[in-house]
Design an enzyme around this catalytic site. Structure first.
Site, mmCIF file in Angstrom:
data_model
loop_
_atom_site.group_PDB
_atom_site.id
_atom_site.type_symbol
_atom_site.label_atom_id
_atom_site.label_comp_id
_atom_site.label_asym_id
_atom_site.label_seq_id
_atom_site.Cartn_x
_atom_site.Cartn_y
_atom_site.Cartn_z
ATOM 1 N N CYS C 87 -3.100 -2.387 79.175
ATOM 2 C CA CYS C 87 -2.421 -2.432 80.472
ATOM 3 C C CYS C 87 -0.909 -2.572 80.267
ATOM 4 O O CYS C 87 -0.277 -1.662 79.769
ATOM 5 C CB CYS C 87 -3.004 -3.562 81.322
ATOM 6 S SG CYS C 87 -2.612 -3.397 83.069
ATOM 7 N N HIS C 204 -9.200 -3.044 81.353
ATOM 8 C CA HIS C 204 -9.290 -4.357 80.708
ATOM 9 C C HIS C 204 -10.681 -4.637 80.136
ATOM 10 O O HIS C 204 -11.426 -5.458 80.693
ATOM 11 C CB HIS C 204 -8.958 -5.456 81.722
ATOM 12 C CG HIS C 204 -7.536 -5.461 82.147
ATOM 13 N ND1 HIS C 204 -6.515 -5.869 81.322
ATOM 14 C CD2 HIS C 204 -6.953 -5.081 83.309
ATOM 15 C CE1 HIS C 204 -5.359 -5.755 81.961
ATOM 16 N NE2 HIS C 204 -5.596 -5.276 83.163
ATOM 17 N N GLU C 206 -11.336 -6.536 77.886
ATOM 18 C CA GLU C 206 -11.400 -7.976 77.551
ATOM 19 C C GLU C 206 -11.949 -8.803 78.711
ATOM 20 O O GLU C 206 -12.337 -9.954 78.516
ATOM 21 C CB GLU C 206 -10.016 -8.493 77.115
ATOM 22 C CG GLU C 206 -8.990 -8.716 78.226
ATOM 23 C CD GLU C 206 -8.216 -7.469 78.620
ATOM 24 O OE1 GLU C 206 -8.680 -6.341 78.317
ATOM 25 O OE2 GLU C 206 -7.143 -7.617 79.250
#
Ligand code: ADP
Lengths: 579, 79, 232, 79
Positions: C87, C204, C206
């Protein structure tokens, strides 16, 4: 000190929103004519927004205690014990008037303000929610307001990196000229490291941190306390601009400082900025305070003491440090590239003294500023009871299926996805139930099994028909939404949005809503730990629907037990309760 | 006719973007940078050929859409 | 795996990233503040996480790309170190010239926060080895400026040399305009450097490494990295 | 010396903002609007008094930070 000539002072006091008898009290407290700065301080401290002069009498009815309540109303935010040595700190606050004038910035700074209320107590914010009421989308300017408010909430929350995990929206023409923007923040802190605002320690330094002061929003707090009229266009220069980047740095810097033992007291500069923070901190601590305006970090040239004391520039905090720790503290704020200035010290005079350029600009005894603040028990008129409709006698106008279609397509029930698709709901990596995923949002506590559930609720339609039942219903709905995800409901915050309290029927709505809320809170063991009142929500004499927005928080011992909305094919649907 | 509408934050209105840019220029080693203000510029191709009329149209566009006159001021130039 | 997460002023997904790295490797990453000029000794993975560095003012990632620590990151990359940018981290890598192209405003002109699906375009890289080529996985995304742009020549090179790591796809793996919410060229969600040692992507992963948060679709990115470092 | 750096998307680079503005102007009833491009303007207060040097400094600032020449072109004006 330069005192205002008597006639000028009387005229200005009216312009600043002080009633005649209120101004008479100013004169008797001071025993002389006020200076401009003093008059400014009195007018913001005694505004509806800061003094709760119309609502305080009624708010006392709300239950605020429970074994798990650590700090109820009166601090910057409410604090409850959630187990594992942790506390949840939360509050809801309105930014209705600024959001009508400049929707993006109004909503954004609303989010910024409520975040500060929470992290000023030592919490890391873990979630934002909101409660929005808009007018009819076809009303003039309303599309721009809706778009700007949603963007503003997202713009601020996304940038500071606090997930926006839930909220609610209603539409009704009563909000055409006065939308409601209520923002809620929930944060987490170790339960034995909560920071309060009461100043203490003769001689201790008063420290200003954050952004510089400009001429933003001067008299915003008094604006929020008077009805809107067509000439509110003229009040435009008071708009404040939010800087979420600076707020993010302020969060990190404050939490870093709070990990040390340097802070005696801390408070954010919210509405009425330096005035309310310094008066409240010193007042609560029962001490005096002396501030030197020359040391206030200033963004603009030639600012007067009056302007600095009343500025509502955003992203600023005031704190009392332990003596001799200034340099250590300053290093932290330098690292985060924020302004840091010692702007005064505590005294034993019980007065607030403002100096600028060698002159005394204000010298007011603090005790009467608080104890003699106006308090009204305004006349109330009960909302007439509505006749109970007998469903059996009403013909079905549409048929079940078309009625269902119409309901699903209605503004109040249609999908809110277009809103939450603009809010970062996952940042932090702990969001177990996102918007649309469950009746309440669920956010896990990092590193633990435990999670918090949170929700905002109110049905203004019900409150209009029967404010008492509507107030009780809003609390009950919050409680139901929390239990529906599997959480144990613990406490609420509220945001009381009503019309002009000087009208008995409006005050009647307010009193009844509080009664209803109190009854539901008592019955459910669901105390109120913080809240906010927004009155004078009217445009050209027409009030909004009574809107006591409730923000509820509950706890799940094991986040894995959170229940969502999604139905799986193999499951049965069971209806509980009477229809 | 080409019109250029320049939109700047009003004086006195906080400009977080300008502030951050000024700061970044400083850390890049540029000395002697005073105030920095960041704004928008919108270039429009207009079919209107009369300069006075084109300016009037562009100004109305700025007032009604391009600028947020609560916090921004604007200026129209023709090219 | 000895990873270092770079924290710029305004970075806000560093904790999410640390959780994912720790979950994959069992080891806590080091947090490195942007004013430092060196990475911790022995660092073998540098991660630039998401957020709004410097408020995303001016252009996303522009100011962070000039931070003191970026010189060390550049040296580390030149020595063949693994660099992941997610990002805002991806934006910083393009602004620093470590990856080609730029991230423009989303074509919708709105912030987009939702789940997306990505197709894995090659599995023979340190970032993707735990997927099959052509696999599709779900990931949250949250950005206002994720619209990948590069000129035709660069695009031809990325496609020709197989430097596109991930493309926005339908859950079934089709590359369609509807799956491409931010308007990126050729549905590009993530790209690789020619050495395959630097990867940047907008979504994302994560934030999807735990069944509790809705799934573990993002975990292979981190286990791939762990694997590649263990076998190096 | 005051410098104004105007930064526009390069031709060939998608300008969704410009396009959206053009569209919005159309729906507001403005006719005859052709291409619309949206860019940025940054106004800098420089202590440098020599115009040639001030221009050179501003151009370097634009190249190093203010503009991203992959997608943007810039122009410096002095005032
Ligand atoms: N303003 C908003 N911001 C964020 N999420 C919202 C907002 N309004 C509604 N939502 C989310 O949309 C979903 C549906 O909202 P709503 O219809 O009010 O649900 P409910 O009636 O179950 O409370 C919920 O998850 C809620 O949190």
């Amino acid at each position: 000190m330069q005192l205002l000539p008597a006639e000028r002072a009387a005229q200005l006091s009216a312009e600043f929103g002080l009633k005649q008898d209120e101004y008479a009290r100013v004169l008797s407290i001071l025993g002389r004519s006020p200076s401009l700065t003093e008059l400014g301080i009195f007018s913001v401290m005694w505004s509806e927004h800061c003094s709760y002069k119309s609502s305080r009498h009624w708010l006392k009815m709300l239950p605020t205690k429970a074994p798990w309540v650590i700090h109820g109303p009166g601090e910057n935010a409410g604090v409850i014990d959630i187990g594992d040595g942790l506390a949840a700190i939360f509050k809801m606050e309105s930014h209705n008037h600024p959001s009508f004038i400049e929707p993006y910035q109004g909503a954004a700074t609303g989010v910024g303000g409520i975040l500060r209320d929470v992290f000023t107590m030592g919490a890391r914010p873990i979630a934002n929610l909101n409660a929005l009421r808009f007018g009819s989308p076809d009303a003039p300017r309303m599309k721009r307001v809706i778009d700007g408010v949603v963007r503003g909430i997202g713009g601020y929350g996304n940038c500071v990196g606090v997930p926006t995990v839930g909220g609610e929206v209603n539409f009704h023409p009563a909000y055409n000229g006065n939308p409601l923007v209520n923002a809620m923040t929930v944060g987490i802190a170790p339960r034995d490291r909560i920071f309060l605002s009461a100043a203490a320690g003769l001689g201790n330094p008063v420290v200003y941190v954050g952004s510089k002061t400009g001429r933003d929003g001067i008299h915003g707090a008094t604006m929020a306390s008077t009805e809107f009229s067509a000439d509110s266009e003229e009040k435009r220069p008071t708009v404040q601009i939010g800087d979420p980047f600076t707020e993010k740095l302020l969060i990190e810097a404050c939490l870093e400082l709070m990990a040390t033992d340097m802070i005696v007291a801390i408070q954010d500069m919210g509405a009425a900025g330096l005035t309310s923070s310094s008066v409240e901190m010193a007042g609560k601590g029962g001490v005096g305070i002396e501030l030197v305006m020359d040391n206030v970090p200033q963004r603009e040239e030639g600012m007067t003491a009056y302007e600095m004391m009343l500025s509502e520039s955003q992203e600023r905090m005031l704190m009392i440090l332990k003596p001799g720790r200034e340099a250590e503290a300053e290093a932290i704020f330098q690292k985060w590239e924020l302004d840091f200035a010692v702007i005064g010290h505590l005294t034993d005079t019980g007065r607030i003294v403002i100096r600028h350029k060698g002159e005394i600009e204000a010298d007011i005894p603090l005790a009467p500023l608080e104890s003699e603040a106006p308090l009204y028990q305004r006349p109330t008129v009960e909302t007439p009871k509505q006749p109970v409709l007998d469903a059996a006698t009403i013909a079905d106008p549409l048929g079940a299926l078309p009625a269902l279609e119409k309901l699903l397509g209605s503004l109040d029930l249609c999908s809110r996805r277009w809103i939450w698709d603009q809010y970062d709901s996952t940042v932090g990596g702990q969001t177990v139930k996102r918007p649309g995923g469950a009746d309440a949002a669920v956010v896990k506590l990092e590193g633990l099994d435990r999670a918090l559930a949170m929700t905002t609720d109110c049905t203004p339609r019900y409150c209009q028909a029967d404010p008492e039942a509507g107030g009780a219903q809003a609390v009950a709905e919050a409680w139901r939404n929390l239990t529906a995800v599997g959480a144990l409901p613990l406490a609420i915050t509220d945001n009381m949005n009503f019309g002009n309290p000087e009208k008995p029927e409006i005050m009647g709505q307010f009193a009844a809503a509080v009664r209803g809320m109190a009854a539901a809170c008592l019955a459910l063991d669901f105390p109120v730990v913080s809240g906010n009142v927004s009155l004078y929500n009217e445009t050209q004499g027409r009030g909004i629907l009574p809107t006591p927005a409730i923000g509820g928080v509950g706890v799940l011992e094991d986040a894995r037990q959170a229940v969502g909305l999604a139905l799986r094919p193999e499951l049965d649907v069971v209806l509980v309760g009477e229809t | 006719m080409r019109a250029r509408v320049t939109i700047m934050p009003k004086t006195g209105v906080l400009d977080p973007q300008g502030k951050a840019i000024g700061h970044a220029l400083g850390s890049l080693g540029f000395a002697g940078v005073g105030e920095v203000r960041a704004g928008k510029v919108i270039e429009l191709e207009l079919s209107e050929a009369d300069p006075a009329k084109a300016r009037a149209v562009a100004e109305e566009m700025a007032r009604r859409l391009l600028a947020n006159t609560v916090i921004e001021s604007f200026k129209v130039e023709l090219a | 795996m000895k990873s270092a997460i770079i924290v710029f002023p305004g970075t806000n997904r560093e904790r999410d990233m640390a959780i994912a790295l720790e979950r994959a490797s069992g080891r806590k990453p080091a947090m490195v503040f942007h004013l430092q000029d060196a990475l911790p000794p022995g660092t073998d993975l540098v991660v630039l996480p998401g957020g709004f560095s410097h408020g995303d003012y001016l252009r996303c990632g522009a100011m962070a790309a000039q931070s003191p620590i970026m010189r060390a990151v550049r040296d580390f990359a030149e020595r063949g170190g693994l660099v992941l940018g997610v990002c805002n981290g991806f934006q910083i890598l393009t602004e620093a010239g470590l990856l080609p192209g730029a991230l423009l405003r989303n074509a919708t002109l709105r912030f987009l926060s939702m789940d997306c699906h990505m197709r894995v375009e090659r599995a023979d890289t340190p970032f993707t080895s735990h997927w099959q080529k052509g696999a599709v996985f779900r990931s949250p995304m949250a950005h206002g400026d994720g619209n990948y742009f590069c000129d035709d020549e660069t695009l031809a090179r990325l496609n020709g040399e197989g430097l596109v790591a991930f493309r926005y796809a339908t859950p079934e793996g089709s590359i369609t305009p509807a799956a491409n919410r931010n308007g990126a060229r050729d549905n590009i969600a993530g790209i690789l450097s020619p050495t395959l040692r630097i990867c940047g992507l907008m979504p994302h992963p994560e934030d999807l490494v735990d069944p509790l948060m809705g799934g573990t679709d993002g975990l292979p990115l981190f286990t791939s990295l762990l694997d590649s470092l263990a076998s190096a």
